[in-house]
Scaffold this active site. Structure first.
Site, PDB file in Angstrom:
ATOM      1  N   LYS A   1       2.869  -2.780   1.971  1.00 29.00           N
ATOM      2  CA  LYS A   1       2.185  -2.513   1.112  1.00 29.00           C
ATOM      3  C   LYS A   1       1.472  -3.585   0.399  1.00 29.00           C
ATOM      4  O   LYS A   1       1.849  -4.820   0.768  1.00 29.00           O
ATOM      5  CB  LYS A   1       2.985  -1.766   0.169  1.00 29.00           C
ATOM      6  CG  LYS A   1       3.912  -0.616   0.580  1.00 29.00           C
ATOM      7  CD  LYS A   1       3.196   0.567   0.975  1.00 29.00           C
ATOM      8  CE  LYS A   1       4.119   1.495   1.550  1.00 29.00           C
ATOM      9  NZ  LYS A   1       3.149   2.420   2.620  1.00 29.00           N
TER      10      LYS A   1
ATOM     11  N   SER B   1      -0.928   4.648   5.732  1.00 31.02           N
ATOM     12  CA  SER B   1      -0.784   4.471   4.247  1.00 31.02           C
ATOM     13  C   SER B   1      -1.467   2.870   3.567  1.00 31.02           C
ATOM     14  O   SER B   1      -1.977   3.000   2.480  1.00 31.02           O
ATOM     15  CB  SER B   1       0.915   4.262   4.039  1.00 31.02           C
ATOM     16  OG  SER B   1       1.230   2.828   4.303  1.00 31.02           O
TER      17      SER B   1
END
Length: 179
Positions: A83, A40
């Site tokens: 993230k 990701s």
């Protein structure tokens, strides 16, 4: 038992206990290692990369836009996620034609100008600005096509930020600072 032998054993035990206490204190309050489980955050971080996270920094300053942060996953706080922080409390985030907009202005500095952000999820619809609540952050994976991030589950509360990722230390061929 020989008194000299007892003293040597006691010194070894004391040294081991002190080392364990110091290691636990460092891991709990200062720096912690993590392994990247998914793609990701490609190309910034690859599956299997091992990173170091500064857990001390955010005790003295607020996270900044562009920081790669580790946080407790809002839907399951027992899991850690990683993230890129893109928005802060009281800002309006929107994704238009693959670009990130904050308060209606395109963000082009650093990694943001290079990334294409797909419109997905309840909090990532095309041309639908999302208001970030005070004390919360909006985070996106660098690999927007395969990232479950704020577009799907919303915002990360400040108290759930673990720290800032700052170094890839493994594999040796990828040792570098994280930007």
């Amino acid at each position: 038992m020989n008194p000299h032998f007892k003293r040597v054993i006691r010194e070894w035990v004391e040294s081991i206990v002190i080392a364990l206490v110091l290691a636990l204190a460092v891991r709990t309050f200062i720096v912690q290692a993590f392994k990247i489980p998914t793609g990701s955050m490609r190309p910034t971080l690859l599956e299997g990369d091992r990173i170091l996270v500064n857990k001390f920094l955010y005790r003295f300053k607020e996270p900044e836009r562009g920081d790669v942060v580790v946080f407790k996953y809002p839907e399951d706080p027992k899991r850690d996620f990683i993230k890129r922080l893109v928005g802060k409390g009281n800002e309006k985030i929107s994704l238009q034609e693959g670009r990130l907009l904050i308060n209606g202005e395109k963000v082009t500095e650093g990694a943001f100008g290079e990334r294409y952000y797909y419109n997905q999820g309840l909090y990532g619809q095309e041309k639908e600005p999302v208001q970030i609540p005070p004390g919360h952050f909006y985070v996106l994976g660098d690999n927007s096509a395969s990232s479950r991030d704020s577009r799907f589950w919303g915002f990360v509360p400040r108290r759930q930020i673990v720290g800032k990722a700052f170094l890839v230390y493994w594999p040796l061929t990828r040792i570098r600072r994280i930007h």
